[in-house]
Scaffold this motif. Sequence first.
Motif, PDB file in Angstrom:
ATOM      1  N   ASP A  57     -32.302  -1.121  18.826  1.00 16.63           N
ATOM      2  CA  ASP A  57     -33.680  -0.901  18.383  1.00 16.63           C
ATOM      3  C   ASP A  57     -34.249  -2.286  18.095  1.00 16.63           C
ATOM      4  O   ASP A  57     -33.941  -2.904  17.077  1.00 16.63           O
ATOM      5  CB  ASP A  57     -33.724  -0.015  17.132  1.00 16.63           C
ATOM      6  CG  ASP A  57     -35.165   0.217  16.665  1.00 16.63           C
ATOM      7  OD1 ASP A  57     -35.466   1.316  16.220  1.00 16.63           O
ATOM      8  OD2 ASP A  57     -35.987  -0.732  16.736  1.00 16.63           O
ATOM      9  N   LYS A  58     -35.047  -2.780  19.036  1.00 20.23           N
ATOM     10  CA  LYS A  58     -35.502  -4.167  18.925  1.00 20.23           C
ATOM     11  C   LYS A  58     -36.428  -4.383  17.739  1.00 20.23           C
ATOM     12  O   LYS A  58     -36.486  -5.485  17.197  1.00 20.23           O
ATOM     13  CB  LYS A  58     -36.156  -4.604  20.234  1.00 20.23           C
ATOM     14  CG  LYS A  58     -35.121  -4.728  21.356  1.00 20.23           C
ATOM     15  CD  LYS A  58     -35.698  -5.377  22.597  1.00 20.23           C
ATOM     16  CE  LYS A  58     -36.136  -4.334  23.581  1.00 20.23           C
ATOM     17  NZ  LYS A  58     -36.515  -4.928  24.903  1.00 20.23           N
ATOM     18  N   PHE A  59     -37.129  -3.351  17.323  1.00 23.24           N
ATOM     19  CA  PHE A  59     -37.986  -3.497  16.136  1.00 23.24           C
ATOM     20  C   PHE A  59     -37.129  -3.854  14.925  1.00 23.24           C
ATOM     21  O   PHE A  59     -37.441  -4.773  14.173  1.00 23.24           O
ATOM     22  CB  PHE A  59     -38.760  -2.206  15.857  1.00 23.24           C
ATOM     23  CG  PHE A  59     -39.681  -1.793  16.975  1.00 23.24           C
ATOM     24  CD1 PHE A  59     -40.970  -2.288  17.038  1.00 23.24           C
ATOM     25  CD2 PHE A  59     -39.244  -0.919  17.967  1.00 23.24           C
ATOM     26  CE1 PHE A  59     -41.826  -1.902  18.071  1.00 23.24           C
ATOM     27  CE2 PHE A  59     -40.091  -0.531  18.992  1.00 23.24           C
ATOM     28  CZ  PHE A  59     -41.380  -1.024  19.046  1.00 23.24           C
ATOM     29  N   ALA A  60     -36.031  -3.118  14.764  1.00 21.91           N
ATOM     30  CA  ALA A  60     -35.139  -3.385  13.636  1.00 21.91           C
ATOM     31  C   ALA A  60     -34.379  -4.686  13.838  1.00 21.91           C
ATOM     32  O   ALA A  60     -34.246  -5.499  12.922  1.00 21.91           O
ATOM     33  CB  ALA A  60     -34.166  -2.211  13.466  1.00 21.91           C
ATOM     34  N   ALA A  61     -33.884  -4.896  15.057  1.00 24.20           N
ATOM     35  CA  ALA A  61     -33.026  -6.051  15.314  1.00 24.20           C
ATOM     36  C   ALA A  61     -33.750  -7.371  15.079  1.00 24.20           C
ATOM     37  O   ALA A  61     -33.149  -8.347  14.635  1.00 24.20           O
ATOM     38  CB  ALA A  61     -32.508  -5.995  16.751  1.00 24.20           C
ATOM     39  N   PHE A  62     -35.044  -7.404  15.384  1.00 22.28           N
ATOM     40  CA  PHE A  62     -35.801  -8.647  15.219  1.00 22.28           C
ATOM     41  C   PHE A  62     -36.760  -8.591  14.029  1.00 22.28           C
ATOM     42  O   PHE A  62     -37.596  -9.482  13.856  1.00 22.28           O
ATOM     43  CB  PHE A  62     -36.557  -8.988  16.510  1.00 22.28           C
ATOM     44  CG  PHE A  62     -35.650  -9.160  17.692  1.00 22.28           C
ATOM     45  CD1 PHE A  62     -34.756 -10.227  17.734  1.00 22.28           C
ATOM     46  CD2 PHE A  62     -35.661  -8.254  18.741  1.00 22.28           C
ATOM     47  CE1 PHE A  62     -33.894 -10.384  18.814  1.00 22.28           C
ATOM     48  CE2 PHE A  62     -34.803  -8.402  19.813  1.00 22.28           C
ATOM     49  CZ  PHE A  62     -33.917  -9.467  19.855  1.00 22.28           C
TER      50      PHE A  62
END
Lengths: 205, 205
Positions: free
Chosen positions: A96-101
Amino acid sequence: MRETIKPVDLARATRLLNHGPVTLVTSAHEGRRNVMAAAWAMPLDFSPPKVVVVIDSRTLTRRLIEGSGVFGLQVPSVGFARETLAVGSNPGDSLDKFAAFGLETFPAQRIDVPLLAGCLAWMECKVIPDAAQRHDLFLAEVVAAWADSRVYADNRWHFGDDPDLRTCHYVAGGSFFKTGEAFEVEPAALVAGAHDAGEQQPPDA
Amino acid sequence: MRETIKPVDLARATRLLNHGPVTLVTSAHEGRRNVMAAAWAMPLDFSPPKVVVVIDSRTLTRRLIEGSGVFGLQVPSVGFARETLAVGSNPGDSLDKFAAFGLETFPAQRIDVPLLAGCLAWMECKVIPDAAQRHDLFLAEVVAAWADSRVYADNRWHFGDDPDLRTCHYVAGGSFFKTGEAFEVEPAALVAGAHDAGEQQPPDA
């Protein structure tokens, strides 16, 4: 939504994209969400405003958009270039790129897709079904548009002194150009007398 | 052809267009020729390189391209912005714009269409027949590409101090942005460790 984000007149919404900045595409469907970078996005028509974006058939973004029929198309700032590169360099299938970044989002108004803080303009897009999708082209109508009033007002970009509050253009492998100095020209003179300049896309001929 | 014009590796030719500059489309068929401006042009694929351009169905350019199946796609310099605006603001039906604006041309190598001096990059394009043309989208394969070695070498743009020798981005009504400062970033860190940056278009996800 932050207070500097203002609605954009749909009849002029293509101006958000006319100068060819890099974009970010957000998508969501059945509990999954994703964000990818797309340098290959441009206007397609003025009114109603339409856009066309190249979205690779192998991507999670593609599957989510095919499922939902909608996507968010946003124009990141220079200050968001590291995040733009990161979401363009990592697959969404396993992450989940929103969470990861640590990407901050806010809800769209007309579609059920998150929009990204850190951008300067946002378009809420509904896919126009078309055979062209065999070339990875997604056509869409812009049903709502927003821009950061610190750099966009009266239907035009007006970048100021903050070097981070400016759109940018993607080159390759982590290289970008900032959107540079604005300039105005009169059309080159025609022997028989030049016409007035067109309003939007150089309208041709 | 002027001596600073050098061939561009086709496998990297999309880089000429990746940053979203305004373009000029040249066309010729059965003794007629034309040139229009197109802000709505972008890459579509890498290898073979393909592009997509929006060309209004009412234009002479459209009729010439439909007749010949080929067109020239070139990237004008800041110094050519007045001419870019002029050819984008005058119809080709009643005017030979090359003569009217005193535009210097040189022959393409693979297609029978004039290319324009005053530009910084040139793509020789063959149309890919596609149903998408009902949306005014023209898809084409780039069969040869050239760039001015003063600002493009080793598959990248490197603009210098000459303010006219730089690409530009169209806004509306005679307003442009210069392509601005180049900058490089590392991708934002991923909690689990970031991957390397993609090479061309932010490749997604």
